[in-house]
Design a protein around this motif. Structure first.
Motif, PDB file in Angstrom:
ATOM      1  N   SER A  55       0.819  -1.217   0.000  1.00 29.41           N
ATOM      2  CA  SER A  55       0.000   0.000   0.000  1.00 29.41           C
ATOM      3  C   SER A  55       0.855   1.271   0.000  1.00 29.41           C
ATOM      4  O   SER A  55       0.458   2.285  -0.559  1.00 29.41           O
ATOM      5  N   SER A  56       2.035   1.211   0.595  1.00 26.55           N
ATOM      6  CA  SER A  56       2.927   2.381   0.581  1.00 26.55           C
ATOM      7  C   SER A  56       3.420   2.658  -0.833  1.00 26.55           C
ATOM      8  O   SER A  56       3.539   3.814  -1.241  1.00 26.55           O
ATOM      9  N   GLY A  57       3.698   1.601  -1.576  1.00 24.80           N
ATOM     10  CA  GLY A  57       4.118   1.765  -2.972  1.00 24.80           C
ATOM     11  C   GLY A  57       2.994   2.330  -3.819  1.00 24.80           C
ATOM     12  O   GLY A  57       3.211   3.234  -4.640  1.00 24.80           O
ATOM     13  N   ILE A  58       1.786   1.818  -3.601  1.00 24.17           N
ATOM     14  CA  ILE A  58       0.625   2.356  -4.319  1.00 24.17           C
ATOM     15  C   ILE A  58       0.431   3.825  -3.944  1.00 24.17           C
ATOM     16  O   ILE A  58       0.175   4.674  -4.796  1.00 24.17           O
ATOM     17  N   GLY A  59       0.578   4.118  -2.648  1.00 27.03           N
ATOM     18  CA  GLY A  59       0.453   5.504  -2.198  1.00 27.03           C
ATOM     19  C   GLY A  59       1.479   6.407  -2.863  1.00 27.03           C
ATOM     20  O   GLY A  59       1.174   7.545  -3.228  1.00 27.03           O
ATOM     21  N   ALA A  60       2.698   5.910  -3.024  1.00 29.30           N
ATOM     22  CA  ALA A  60       3.745   6.702  -3.681  1.00 29.30           C
ATOM     23  C   ALA A  60       3.369   6.982  -5.140  1.00 29.30           C
ATOM     24  O   ALA A  60       3.560   8.096  -5.633  1.00 29.30           O
ATOM     25  N   ARG A  74       3.440  15.319 -17.402  1.00 31.84           N
ATOM     26  CA  ARG A  74       2.770  14.087 -17.841  1.00 31.84           C
ATOM     27  C   ARG A  74       3.497  12.855 -17.344  1.00 31.84           C
ATOM     28  O   ARG A  74       4.726  12.814 -17.315  1.00 31.84           O
ATOM     29  N   LEU A  75       2.708  11.857 -16.996  1.00 32.17           N
ATOM     30  CA  LEU A  75       3.229  10.609 -16.438  1.00 32.17           C
ATOM     31  C   LEU A  75       2.713   9.426 -17.238  1.00 32.17           C
ATOM     32  O   LEU A  75       1.559   9.421 -17.677  1.00 32.17           O
ATOM     33  N   MET A  76       3.575   8.437 -17.399  1.00 31.41           N
ATOM     34  CA  MET A  76       3.167   7.163 -17.976  1.00 31.41           C
ATOM     35  C   MET A  76       3.837   6.071 -17.142  1.00 31.41           C
ATOM     36  O   MET A  76       5.026   6.178 -16.840  1.00 31.41           O
ATOM     37  N   ILE A  77       3.074   5.096 -16.743  1.00 28.12           N
ATOM     38  CA  ILE A  77       3.623   3.962 -16.011  1.00 28.12           C
ATOM     39  C   ILE A  77       3.675   2.791 -16.979  1.00 28.12           C
ATOM     40  O   ILE A  77       2.683   2.482 -17.645  1.00 28.12           O
ATOM     41  N   THR A  78       4.845   2.153 -17.065  1.00 29.82           N
ATOM     42  CA  THR A  78       5.009   1.089 -18.066  1.00 29.82           C
ATOM     43  C   THR A  78       5.481  -0.212 -17.432  1.00 29.82           C
ATOM     44  O   THR A  78       6.024  -0.229 -16.328  1.00 29.82           O
ATOM     45  N   CYS A  79       5.262  -1.280 -18.195  1.00 29.76           N
ATOM     46  CA  CYS A  79       5.802  -2.614 -17.897  1.00 29.76           C
ATOM     47  C   CYS A  79       5.350  -3.165 -16.542  1.00 29.76           C
ATOM     48  O   CYS A  79       6.123  -3.833 -15.857  1.00 29.76           O
ATOM     49  N   VAL A  80       4.122  -2.903 -16.158  1.00 26.02           N
ATOM     50  CA  VAL A  80       3.586  -3.445 -14.911  1.00 26.02           C
ATOM     51  C   VAL A  80       3.176  -4.889 -15.179  1.00 26.02           C
ATOM     52  O   VAL A  80       2.513  -5.173 -16.175  1.00 26.02           O
ATOM     53  N   HIS A  81       3.575  -5.789 -14.311  1.00 20.25           N
ATOM     54  CA  HIS A  81       3.314  -7.202 -14.571  1.00 20.25           C
ATOM     55  C   HIS A  81       3.125  -7.976 -13.267  1.00 20.25           C
ATOM     56  O   HIS A  81       3.382  -7.456 -12.178  1.00 20.25           O
ATOM     57  N   SER A  83       2.284  -9.877  -9.902  1.00 17.01           N
ATOM     58  CA  SER A  83       1.531  -9.525  -8.695  1.00 17.01           C
ATOM     59  C   SER A  83       1.350  -8.016  -8.561  1.00 17.01           C
ATOM     60  O   SER A  83       0.357  -7.559  -8.000  1.00 17.01           O
ATOM     61  N   VAL A  84       2.292  -7.245  -9.084  1.00 13.97           N
ATOM     62  CA  VAL A  84       2.161  -5.784  -9.029  1.00 13.97           C
ATOM     63  C   VAL A  84       0.941  -5.346  -9.846  1.00 13.97           C
ATOM     64  O   VAL A  84       0.143  -4.517  -9.405  1.00 13.97           O
ATOM     65  N   LYS A  85       0.797  -5.935 -11.016  1.00 12.27           N
ATOM     66  CA  LYS A  85      -0.350  -5.614 -11.875  1.00 12.27           C
ATOM     67  C   LYS A  85      -1.658  -6.009 -11.182  1.00 12.27           C
ATOM     68  O   LYS A  85      -2.641  -5.269 -11.212  1.00 12.27           O
ATOM     69  N   LYS A  86      -1.644  -7.182 -10.531  1.00 13.29           N
ATOM     70  CA  LYS A  86      -2.848  -7.630  -9.820  1.00 13.29           C
ATOM     71  C   LYS A  86      -3.242  -6.663  -8.709  1.00 13.29           C
ATOM     72  O   LYS A  86      -4.410  -6.370  -8.513  1.00 13.29           O
ATOM     73  N   VAL A  87      -2.243  -6.153  -7.971  1.00  9.37           N
ATOM     74  CA  VAL A  87      -2.528  -5.210  -6.885  1.00  9.37           C
ATOM     75  C   VAL A  87      -3.152  -3.931  -7.453  1.00  9.37           C
ATOM     76  O   VAL A  87      -4.151  -3.430  -6.921  1.00  9.37           O
ATOM     77  N   ILE A  88      -2.592  -3.435  -8.530  1.00  3.96           N
ATOM     78  CA  ILE A  88      -3.135  -2.204  -9.137  1.00  3.96           C
ATOM     79  C   ILE A  88      -4.545  -2.454  -9.670  1.00  3.96           C
ATOM     80  O   ILE A  88      -5.434  -1.607  -9.515  1.00  3.96           O
ATOM     81  N   GLU A  89      -4.782  -3.634 -10.227  1.00  6.06           N
ATOM     82  CA  GLU A  89      -6.133  -3.964 -10.720  1.00  6.06           C
ATOM     83  C   GLU A  89      -7.111  -4.106  -9.552  1.00  6.06           C
ATOM     84  O   GLU A  89      -8.236  -3.617  -9.621  1.00  6.06           O
ATOM     85  N   LEU A  90      -6.683  -4.766  -8.480  1.00  7.93           N
ATOM     86  CA  LEU A  90      -7.565  -4.962  -7.317  1.00  7.93           C
ATOM     87  C   LEU A  90      -7.933  -3.641  -6.649  1.00  7.93           C
ATOM     88  O   LEU A  90      -9.024  -3.497  -6.103  1.00  7.93           O
ATOM     89  N   THR A  91      -7.012  -2.699  -6.684  1.00  9.52           N
ATOM     90  CA  THR A  91      -7.298  -1.394  -6.083  1.00  9.52           C
ATOM     91  C   THR A  91      -8.045  -0.473  -7.046  1.00  9.52           C
ATOM     92  O   THR A  91      -8.317   0.683  -6.715  1.00  9.52           O
ATOM     93  N   LYS A  92      -8.341  -1.010  -8.224  1.00  6.86           N
ATOM     94  CA  LYS A  92      -9.111  -0.298  -9.250  1.00  6.86           C
ATOM     95  C   LYS A  92      -8.451   1.023  -9.668  1.00  6.86           C
ATOM     96  O   LYS A  92      -9.117   2.028  -9.910  1.00  6.86           O
ATOM     97  N   THR A  94      -6.313   1.127 -12.312  1.00  2.00           N
ATOM     98  CA  THR A  94      -5.858   1.031 -13.705  1.00  2.00           C
ATOM     99  C   THR A  94      -6.346   2.224 -14.531  1.00  2.00           C
ATOM    100  O   THR A  94      -5.680   2.631 -15.464  1.00  2.00           O
ATOM    101  N   GLY A  95      -7.486   2.781 -14.180  1.00  2.00           N
ATOM    102  CA  GLY A  95      -7.980   3.942 -14.908  1.00  2.00           C
ATOM    103  C   GLY A  95      -7.388   5.253 -14.392  1.00  2.00           C
ATOM    104  O   GLY A  95      -7.417   6.262 -15.072  1.00  2.00           O
ATOM    105  N   TYR A  96      -6.839   5.212 -13.176  1.00  2.77           N
ATOM    106  CA  TYR A  96      -6.268   6.416 -12.574  1.00  2.77           C
ATOM    107  C   TYR A  96      -4.879   6.713 -13.124  1.00  2.77           C
ATOM    108  O   TYR A  96      -4.533   7.859 -13.386  1.00  2.77           O
ATOM    109  N   PHE A  97      -4.080   5.661 -13.295  1.00  4.74           N
ATOM    110  CA  PHE A  97      -2.731   5.817 -13.818  1.00  4.74           C
ATOM    111  C   PHE A  97      -2.732   5.614 -15.325  1.00  4.74           C
ATOM    112  O   PHE A  97      -3.260   4.613 -15.799  1.00  4.74           O
ATOM    113  N   PRO A  98      -2.105   6.509 -16.074  1.00  6.72           N
ATOM    114  CA  PRO A  98      -1.918   6.228 -17.496  1.00  6.72           C
ATOM    115  C   PRO A  98      -0.858   5.130 -17.628  1.00  6.72           C
ATOM    116  O   PRO A  98       0.273   5.318 -17.194  1.00  6.72           O
TER     117      PRO A  98
END
Length: 113
Positions: A55-60, A74-81, A83-92, A94-98
């Protein structure tokens, strides 16, 4: 967590390696803060070598995204894969971060403007 910065044209790429957790997530916020002081406007956070995020990483990531929006950067986050991708998807978030699947896609997107 290790952070490295490199440049591709007008885009600054922050390569993250290791775990983004309570003990080190602040490093990303500090680095982006220093880069904003230098009036850098195009950022990619490359998460290709991030195997764990809490959660601290997500908060960052949320903090960085908000700080860049306030400065019209402008920000772009790339190459998420994995368990990290799953955490971002579970916290919904994916639409917040480009996000883009590859670093190349992220660079092209930012260079298009």
């Amino acid at each position: 967590m290790e952070l490295k910065v490199r440049k591709s044209g007008i885009v600054y790429i922050i390569d993250i390696e290791g775990e983004m957790d309570l003990y080190n997530a602040f490093k990303l916020k500090e680095l982006v803060g220093k880069m904003l002081e230098k009036r850098i406007s195009f950022f990619i956070v490359n998460m290709e070598k991030v195997e764990y995020i809490d959660s601290s990483g997500i908060g960052a990531l949320i903090f960085v995204s908000s700080a860049l929006k306030k400065k019209s950067a402008r920000l772009m986050i790339t190459c998420v894969h994995g368990s990290v991708k799953k955490v971002i998807e579970l916290t919904k978030l994916t639409g917040y971060f480009p996000m883009r699947e590859t670093l190349k896609e992220g660079i092209l997107e930012l260079q298009r403007g």
